[in-house]
Design an enzyme around this catalytic site. Structure first.
Site, PDB file in Angstrom:
ATOM      1  N   LYS A  98      23.187 -34.711 -44.418  1.00 59.83           N
ATOM      2  CA  LYS A  98      23.741 -34.190 -43.171  1.00 59.83           C
ATOM      3  C   LYS A  98      22.733 -34.486 -42.081  1.00 59.83           C
ATOM      4  CE  LYS A  98      24.000 -30.075 -45.227  1.00 59.83           C
ATOM      5  NZ  LYS A  98      25.397 -29.762 -44.977  1.00 59.83           N
ATOM      6  N   ARG A  99      23.071 -34.221 -40.809  1.00 55.06           N
ATOM      7  CA  ARG A  99      22.084 -34.397 -39.748  1.00 55.06           C
ATOM      8  C   ARG A  99      20.819 -33.610 -40.087  1.00 55.06           C
ATOM      9  NH1 ARG A  99      23.694 -37.294 -34.919  1.00 55.06           N
ATOM     10  NH2 ARG A  99      21.728 -36.491 -34.096  1.00 55.06           N
TER      11      ARG A  99
ATOM     12  N   HIS B 174      31.909 -24.635 -31.573  1.00 51.07           N
ATOM     13  CA  HIS B 174      31.338 -25.148 -32.830  1.00 51.07           C
ATOM     14  C   HIS B 174      29.899 -24.735 -33.059  1.00 51.07           C
ATOM     15  CE1 HIS B 174      34.654 -28.031 -33.708  1.00 51.07           C
ATOM     16  NE2 HIS B 174      34.764 -28.030 -32.396  1.00 51.07           N
TER      17      HIS B 174
ATOM     18  N   LYS C 248      33.888 -31.155 -48.917  1.00 56.87           N
ATOM     19  CA  LYS C 248      34.082 -32.476 -49.524  1.00 56.87           C
ATOM     20  C   LYS C 248      33.442 -32.520 -50.911  1.00 56.87           C
ATOM     21  CE  LYS C 248      34.040 -34.234 -44.836  1.00 56.87           C
ATOM     22  NZ  LYS C 248      33.197 -34.726 -43.735  1.00 56.87           N
TER      23      LYS C 248
ATOM     24  N   LYS D 258      19.235 -26.489 -40.837  1.00 53.60           N
ATOM     25  CA  LYS D 258      19.893 -26.934 -42.073  1.00 53.60           C
ATOM     26  C   LYS D 258      18.923 -26.932 -43.255  1.00 53.60           C
ATOM     27  CE  LYS D 258      23.221 -29.855 -39.533  1.00 53.60           C
ATOM     28  NZ  LYS D 258      24.569 -29.374 -39.907  1.00 53.60           N
TER      29      LYS D 258
ATOM     30  N   THR E  78      31.381 -28.934 -43.163  1.00 57.09           N
ATOM     31  CA  THR E  78      32.590 -29.522 -43.722  1.00 57.09           C
ATOM     32  C   THR E  78      32.240 -30.381 -44.936  1.00 57.09           C
ATOM     33  OG1 THR E  78      32.407 -31.129 -41.924  1.00 57.09           O
ATOM     34  CG2 THR E  78      34.146 -29.483 -41.734  1.00 57.09           C
TER      35      THR E  78
HETATM   36  C1  26Q Z   1      26.048 -31.777 -25.945  1.00 58.04           C
HETATM   37  C2  26Q Z   1      25.521 -32.081 -24.699  1.00 58.04           C
HETATM   38  C3  26Q Z   1      24.724 -33.217 -24.518  1.00 58.04           C
HETATM   39  C4  26Q Z   1      24.478 -34.051 -25.588  1.00 58.04           C
HETATM   40  C5  26Q Z   1      25.009 -33.750 -26.829  1.00 58.04           C
HETATM   41  C6  26Q Z   1      25.787 -32.603 -27.014  1.00 58.04           C
HETATM   42  C7  26Q Z   1      26.335 -32.293 -28.340  1.00 58.04           C
HETATM   43  C8  26Q Z   1      26.902 -33.292 -29.118  1.00 58.04           C
HETATM   44  C9  26Q Z   1      27.388 -33.017 -30.370  1.00 58.04           C
HETATM   45  C10 26Q Z   1      26.308 -31.009 -28.843  1.00 58.04           C
HETATM   46  C11 26Q Z   1      26.813 -30.728 -30.117  1.00 58.04           C
HETATM   47  C12 26Q Z   1      27.364 -31.740 -30.887  1.00 58.04           C
HETATM   48  C13 26Q Z   1      27.901 -31.547 -32.237  1.00 58.04           C
HETATM   49  C14 26Q Z   1      27.980 -30.393 -32.847  1.00 58.04           C
HETATM   50  C15 26Q Z   1      28.499 -30.290 -34.218  1.00 58.04           C
HETATM   51  O1  26Q Z   1      28.722 -31.280 -34.897  1.00 58.04           O
HETATM   52  N1  26Q Z   1      28.723 -29.076 -34.696  1.00 58.04           N
HETATM   53  C16 26Q Z   1      29.234 -28.895 -36.047  1.00 58.04           C
HETATM   54  O2  26Q Z   1      30.645 -28.807 -35.976  1.00 58.04           O
HETATM   55  C17 26Q Z   1      31.219 -28.789 -37.267  1.00 58.04           C
HETATM   56  C18 26Q Z   1      32.721 -28.825 -37.111  1.00 58.04           C
HETATM   57  O3  26Q Z   1      33.192 -27.600 -36.639  1.00 58.04           O
HETATM   58  C19 26Q Z   1      30.748 -27.594 -38.060  1.00 58.04           C
HETATM   59  O4  26Q Z   1      31.249 -27.698 -39.359  1.00 58.04           O
HETATM   60  C20 26Q Z   1      29.229 -27.541 -38.095  1.00 58.04           C
HETATM   61  O5  26Q Z   1      28.808 -26.336 -38.699  1.00 58.04           O
HETATM   62  C21 26Q Z   1      28.674 -27.639 -36.678  1.00 58.04           C
HETATM   63  O6  26Q Z   1      27.249 -27.708 -36.714  1.00 58.04           O
END
Ligand code: 26Q
Length: 818
Positions: free
Chosen positions: A557-558, A365, A669, A563, A665
């Site tokens: 968004k975050r 991702h 929406k 972004k 995503t």
């Molecule tokens: C990893 C290790 C330690 C702590 C946290 C994490 C961690 C947690 C969540 C790393 C990444 C995430 C989330 C990533 C994320 O949401 N990515 C998004 O995924 C979506 C679905 O595929 C995409 O549409 C977005 O572009 C992408 O940013």
């Protein structure tokens, strides 16, 4: 609402009302006179859950009987939101429930709002998992979601004096009526200790290894039924909770070490205490690794036990099970499955490896370097000593195989190794997930291409058939039918109720209506209703009055530098300055709406939130702009707030630096709900522009290739760019000089200097292009026929972004279950 095909009969309503009242009395122990909103919510939820159970059991029995292949979706995040409307609507009981409650004078809308969001995820990745669960149930795929039942989901965001404060989230405070605790489904998960090797028992045999772990944590299952559209099938989301293993600590307790026993128990239970609130890796923290292993080990034991019960051998595992890894967070599953097959079940190494690779697949991702997970070898050896050995062994086999293929290029071998040697020795979870999987996928065409060209170039050259693209999607049940009943009703009125069953194909039939003035007016009218609802929320939350007829320009968004909320803020300031210098001009009234959470430790993101609020206060209080421009930051963005904001948006901001947003995503929406997108050619915006047509979007800015070229050349200089744009220069200067922060004029010096000296995310580089795209937005808005024509076409051409389509692709190409 329109989702129920046929109006419920009086008997149906009465029967449902009876169930609700019985739940209130006998499960909750309240009489209707004294029941709180929450009591009523729980009673309705329990009544709804009852309706799923028969189907749930039928489906479970049926898939046992048919011996169908099962899909296991392993994810550390499931960002579900509320479940009441989702479940009622999919069961066709929405109208029944409304009438049942109306008959006893209970306000359905109030009840609905008392349900807390299940916020067991950070953002896109977690929400995708939730959409996938719903689509898999809809398509009748025998799927199980596996994750962690966090006591506390993503923190609640409070804004105090413009700054983000994180507050503990407490979704379980009043219990959770959707879940079933399964104390009998539990596994003991080991950590630490040492490994004993016994020599091979004979020629051709392999030595056996025994892991004597030193700390045991119990995993208890909690099951939530997930119902598909029209109740067709019901799948299970199984979340694990960590409990101290009683006997373990009892010994210490009895030996008199009460405090030690209790603290060890607390340490065990901390594993499922809280979701990590970062959406990219923080420094490899031990608790995070413990979470990852804990849920992977419990899930694999659970699914292997189910497989053995049905098949009696593990040698045919890949024929009956597919395990999908949601990013690298569950990648330790590769080593754990090997351990279970080899050490516990005595399967020969090579055979075990073949089974593992044939069973696993991995979705990537993100390409952001800071988000690629690695774990220090030292931590791994201490926490998971046997897994570390297995990883070394996988690596040795892998590198040997390459040398046998005649590959001796040291740089290549170094880059495809599971161990990174440069900055301390670390295990690369991305490479582990890649090697241990037969399929690796990206989440949009551009992102998949970049995976092949960047992070995984070398692995891709060695395994050229493993990477494929599966462009993300969203579930229309939640993101259209439930969140936008006004628009749904309008669509059903014109296209018929079949639309609800096949929106992927039927939405296209809306296209001719884009040419009808009357239809466009209806389309615009439903939007206005949604904007009035959102305006009320803004008034309630912030005390700010916004004009529902203004252009609602939405960026939610975050908060992340890539972004580019900052780019939007620079446009906001430049627009503000332009209005101030010509207050009588013919301006398009606009409301800039922002929302999003910053990772607690991400300083720059928190500064961006504060800046948004500083800019909002200054502009909203300035009488010279006369309300032509309003800026709001809505606190605590979550799934439920998204459901209110998205249907009220006219303009969707999808403006990431090209090449950095894997898919996005929310972009889908917004378009589904008829907002027009201003965006870069990044992530799934690319596919959107192909489906919708460039002329119905506002695409601007550097392409991924151009961004890369500038970085490579190393000569990009934001200063020259700033010099060339007085608008940009003035906006930057005013922020830097404290025009929005009189109380602390130097607050944004570092933030703005960062743009001037580094501009890593090409904010300055893209500013002029963005400004001009915004001018086009205004020109289109002034021409309502064309604006609403484009809006209708956005809805009509978004069918392809259904997560049903995405899941069908996974099912056919990767899991082989359709
Ligand atoms: C990893 C290790 C330690 C702590 C946290 C994490 C961690 C947690 C969540 C790393 C990444 C995430 C989330 C990533 C994320 O949401 N990515 C998004 O995924 C979506 C679905 O595929 C995409 O549409 C977005 O572009 C992408 O940013």
């Amino acid at each position: 609402m329109t989702q129920q095909l046929h109006a419920p009969t009086a008997d149906e309503v009465e029967a449902f009302r009876e169930t609700i009242l019985a739940k209130l009395t006998y499960s909750i122990g309240k009489d209707p006179e004294h029941a709180s909103d929450h009591d009523w919510f729980e009673a309705v939820a329990l009544a709804t859950r009852d309706r799923m159970i028969d189907q749930w059991m039928d489906r479970t029995r049926e898939s046992y009987r048919q011996g169908k292949k099962r899909v296991y979706y392993l994810s550390l995040e499931f960002l579900i939101g509320r479940l009441l409307i989702d479940s009622l609507s999919n069961l066709g009981l929405l109208e029944t429930a409304r009438q049942a409650l109306a008959g006893i004078n209970v306000d359905f809308e109030r009840i609905r709002l008392t349900e807390p969001d299940a916020a067991l995820g950070n953002g896109g990745l977690g929400r995708l998992a939730a959409c996938f669960m719903e689509s898999m149930a809809t398509l009748g795929i025998a799927a199980h979601g596996y994750g962690i039942r966090y006591d506390h989901g993503l923190f609640r965001q409070a804004i105090v004096d413009g700054w983000q404060h994180e507050q503990t989230e407490t979704w379980l405070n009043f219990g959770n009526p959707w879940e079933f605790e399964r104390p009998e489904v539990s596994y003991l998960i080991g950590f630490g200790g040492s490994v004993m090797a016994l020599p091979a028992e004979g020629p051709g045999k392999e030595p056996r290894h025994f892991w004597h772990w030193s700390e045991g944590v119990r995993a208890i299952a909690y099951d939530t039924p997930i119902v598909g559209w029209r109740g067709a099938s019901v799948n299970t989301l199984r979340l694990w909770r960590a409990r101290a293993e009683a006997d373990f600590h009892l010994e210490r307790f009895n030996a008199g070490d009460h405090v030690g026993a209790v603290s060890e128990g607390a340490r065990a239970e901390s594993i499922s205490r809280v979701l990590y609130p970062a959406d990219s890796t923080e420094a490899g923290q031990e608790l995070r690794l413990r979470q990852e292993y804990f849920f992977v080990a419990a899930s694999l034991q659970d699914l292997l036990r189910r497989h053995m019960d049905q098949r009696g051998t593990l040698l045919n595992l890949p024929e009956f099970a597919s395990i999908q890894l949601n990013d690298t967070h569950p990648a330790i599953a590769v080593a754990e499955l090997m351990r279970l097959l080899v050490d516990v079940n005595g399967i020969a190494w090579n055979k075990a490896w073949e089974l593992t690779v044939a069973t696993m697949s991995y979705t990537n991702h993100t390409l952001l370097p800071e988000a690629l997970e690695t774990w220090s070898v030292g931590l791994m050896e201490r926490l998971l000593p046997r897994h570390m050995q297995i990883i070394y062994l996988i690596n040795a086999h892998h590198l040997d195989a390459l040398r046998e293929r005649g590959i001796h290029n040291l740089e290549l071998l170094r880059s495809v190794s599971l161990i990174e040697e440069s900055n301390g020795r670390r295990v690369r979870m991305g490479n582990l997930a890649f090697l241990g999987s037969h399929s690796i996928n990206g989440v949009s065409a551009l992102h998949t291409g970049l995976m092949r060209e960047t992070v995984f170039t070398d692995l891709h050259s060695l395994f050229p058939n493993r990477i494929s693209n599966k462009t993300n999607g969203i579930t229309f049940r939640r993101w259209l039918y439930q969140s936008n009943p006004q628009l749904t009703a309008l669509l059903v009125e014109h296209l018929g109720e079949e639309l609800l069953d096949d929106p992927e194909n039927m939405l296209r039939q809306l296209e001719p209506y884009a040419e009808q003035a009357q239809f466009r007016a209806r389309f615009a009218a439903q939007r206005l209703e949604n904007k009035q609802l959102l305006a009320r929320i803004i008034q309630e939350q912030l005390g700010i009055e916004v004009d529902p007829s203004a252009l609602f320009d939405v960026h939610v968004k975050r908060i992340h530098e890539y972004k580019r909320q900052l780019l939007n803020l620079l446009h906001t300031v430049a627009l503000y300055q332009a209005i101030r210098s010509d207050p009588g001009g013919n301006w398009v009234p606009r409301v800039k709406i922002f929302a999003g959470k910053a990772a607690a430790s991400y300083h720059t993101a928190k500064m961006i939130i504060k800046l948004t609020n500083d800019i909002a206060r200054t502009i909203n209080d300035d009488p010279t702009v006369r309300g032509l421009l309003k800026v709001v930051f809505l606190p605590n963005y979550n799934v439920s707030l998204a459901e209110r904001i998205i249907p009220a948006a006219d303009l969707s901001e999808q403006i990431s630096t090209a090449g950095l947003e894997a898919s996005g995503t929310s972009n889908m929406k917004f378009a589904l709900n008829g907002a027009l997108t201003i965006g870069t050619l990044d992530g799934a915006n690319v596919e959107m522009s192909e489906q919708i047509g460039l002329e119905h979007m506002f695409i601007f800015g550097l392409t991924a290739q151009e961004v890369e070229a500038r970085k490579q050349a190393g000569e990009y200089n934001a200063e020259a760019t700033i010099f060339g744009s007085s608008r940009l220069n003035e906006a930057l200067l005013s922020i830097r000089d404290g025009a929005f922060s009189a109380d602390d004029p130097a607050r944004y010096t570092a933030l703005i200097d960062g743009l001037k000296w580094q501009d890593t995310f090409m904010v300055c580089a893209d500013f002029e292009a963005y400004w001009h795209a915004q001018l086009e937005v205004e020109a289109r808005w002034r021409d309502p026929n064309n604006w609403w024509r484009s809006a209708v076409l956005n809805t009509a051409r978004t069918g392809w972004f259904s997560s049903d389509r995405t899941i069908r692709e996974y099912a056919e190409d990767i899991w082989k279950v359709l």
